[in-house]
Design an enzyme around this catalytic site. Structure first.
Site, PDB file in Angstrom:
ATOM      1  N   CYS A  77      -1.470  -1.633  -5.185  1.00 15.85           N
ATOM      2  CA  CYS A  77      -0.444  -0.297  -4.798  1.00 15.85           C
ATOM      3  C   CYS A  77       0.571   0.133  -6.275  1.00 15.85           C
ATOM      4  O   CYS A  77      -0.205   1.595  -7.346  1.00 15.85           O
ATOM      5  CB  CYS A  77       1.059   0.066  -3.787  1.00 15.85           C
ATOM      6  SG  CYS A  77       2.099  -1.788  -4.363  1.00 15.85           S
ATOM      7  N   ASP A 279       2.404   8.361  -2.880  1.00 15.19           N
ATOM      8  CA  ASP A 279       2.255   6.967  -1.732  1.00 15.19           C
ATOM      9  C   ASP A 279       0.882   6.876  -2.431  1.00 15.19           C
ATOM     10  O   ASP A 279      -0.223   7.041  -1.384  1.00 15.19           O
ATOM     11  CB  ASP A 279       3.110   7.795  -0.862  1.00 15.19           C
ATOM     12  CG  ASP A 279       3.051   5.609   0.106  1.00 15.19           C
ATOM     13  OD1 ASP A 279       2.790   4.855  -0.883  1.00 15.19           O
ATOM     14  OD2 ASP A 279       3.241   6.160   0.844  1.00 15.19           O
ATOM     15  N   HIS A 281       0.178   4.787  -0.555  1.00 15.20           N
ATOM     16  CA  HIS A 281      -0.494   3.658   0.521  1.00 15.20           C
ATOM     17  C   HIS A 281      -1.006   3.908   1.429  1.00 15.20           C
ATOM     18  O   HIS A 281      -1.005   4.056   3.241  1.00 15.20           O
ATOM     19  CB  HIS A 281       0.854   2.704   0.847  1.00 15.20           C
ATOM     20  CG  HIS A 281       1.525   1.777   0.296  1.00 15.20           C
ATOM     21  ND1 HIS A 281       2.623   2.370  -1.021  1.00 15.20           N
ATOM     22  CD2 HIS A 281       1.630   0.920  -0.348  1.00 15.20           C
ATOM     23  CE1 HIS A 281       2.632   1.652  -1.974  1.00 15.20           C
ATOM     24  NE2 HIS A 281       2.911   0.459  -1.772  1.00 15.20           N
TER      25      HIS A 281
END
Length: 387
Positions: A77, A279, A281
């Site tokens: 990430c 994000d 993820h």
């Protein structure tokens, strides 16, 4: 195909609904140096956020190093956030901050070139493969989570092999940005046809000087400036909040890398005391170039709701990013820092004119010599990419 298009149309609708949930306020939303009035500029805000390149976990790419992982889910990430920050710098460099992305609209060739720099292939200069392997030199095993400073150091090294974008990457030390060092690194000689271009100022010889002022002039190598910071011990110190937010207002802003322990986000702006972030993820399937040489970019732009978090929930380990295409942009940034950051009693970072005397001498980074073993194989490979 219609089902796929419908999916993205639905994402836009969801995004618009989500914006309704923002507080009814006259406060400005700041996104990478641009302001939006939430009450009257919702569609403009949506367009600005969706234009950012969004890099997420991917699966089913070729194994890293030949035998390593074929997905970065669970560990990549921060690398993806570093890719997003760098991609924003390249967008600003080639297309400008005001460039807008529109779904299924033909884009400039530079946009496709930028996108191809980040594909999950070993022959792309800023791929997950290259970043993970370069991280080994920073003490990180392939598959190990990176922190903001490690990603910054990796990008600094990889940029040395990127001839097309030709960036100077400066990563500050000890919370200190040194103006003298940056100008030494970014100022190059743009010479006449019979003299090699982009040589450091120090390489100007007497023979070159004898050619007169028409033989050369000073040029500026576009600057990616990354400032890794520790803004507290276990959590961010509230004294830094205003200065941190101020950085997102600067025209040179590339946002910030950070998040929570082992959970990285790319912060692109704020509303009040809430940070807005992209994000990484989400695990998507590897995308490669198509037969015509272009990349289907539908999964590289986030059309889902922008996520937010209270700034006091931010882990204190962060890295700020700034892009200065020309020297005047850097000079303007220095003025803004002196006005908005250095006014604080407890400064978020320092900006000094001269190289500190107790530091080792500053040597502008240079591409390592090609070898045939170890990391040299990586260098040899990268020597033929990003041109």
């Amino acid at each position: 195909m219609e089902r796929v298009l419908s999916k993205y149309e639905n994402q836009i609708t969801i995004f618009a609904d989500y914006l309704e949930e923002f507080p009814d306020t006259d406060e400005l939303v700041w996104i990478l140096g641009k302001q939006h009035l939430l009450k009257t500029e919702k569609s403009k805000l949506l367009s600005d956020i969706s234009a950012r390149l969004w890099f997420t976990y991917r699966r089913k790419f070729s194994p890293i190093g030949g035998t390593g992982p074929s997905s970065d889910a669970g560990w990549g990430c921060m690398l993806r956030c570093g890719q997003m920050m760098l991609a924003q710098a390249l967008i600003c460099r080639h297309l400008g901050r005001d460039w807008k992305w529109e779904k299924q609209k033909e884009q400039p060739k530079e946009y496709q070139q930028i996108l191809q720099c980040f594909l999950d292939r070993k022959d792309c200069c800023y791929s997950i493969h290259q970043m993970a392997q370069m991280g080994v030199g920073e003490g990180k095993s392939i598959g190990e989570w990176f922190g903001p400073n490690t990603v910054a150091q990796v990008l600094k090294k990889l940029a040395l092999f990127d001839e097309w974008n030709s960036l100077a990457v400066y990563v500050s030390m000890d919370n200190t940005v040194v103006i003298e060092d940056i100008k030494k690194m970014c100022r190059t000689l743009s010479l006449s046809a019979d003299i090699p271009a982009e040589r450091p100022l120090e390489s100007l010889t007497a023979s070159t000087q004898s050619k007169g002022p028409s033989a050369c002039c000073t040029a500026w190598k576009p600057l990616l400036l990354i400032v890794p910071l520790r803004l507290g011990i276990n959590q961010i110190n509230p004294v830094y909040v205003d200065a941190f937010k101020e950085c997102f207002k600067m025209p040179q802003s590339l946002g910030a890398l950070g998040g929570k322990p082992n959970n990285a986000y790319y912060f692109i702006g704020f509303l009040g005391d809430e940070l807005i972030f992209l994000d990484p993820h989400t695990t998507q399937t590897f995308v490669d170039t198509e037969e015509n040489g272009t990349v289907d970019d539908q999964t590289f732009h986030c059309l889902q709701p922008p996520q937010r978090m209270n700034i006091l929930n931010l882990d204190p380990s962060v890295a700020l990013g700034f892009f200065c295409k020309e020297e005047k942009d850097f000079d303007s940034w220095c003025s803004l820092v002196q006005k908005e950051i250095l006014k604080e009693n407890l400064r978020m970072f320092e900006l000094v004119q001269k190289h500190p005397s107790h530091w080792p001498p500053f040597v502008p980074p240079a591409k390592p010599e090609v070898t045939t073993t170890g990391a040299g194989r990586l260098y040899h490979f990268l020597d033929s990419t990003c041109k």
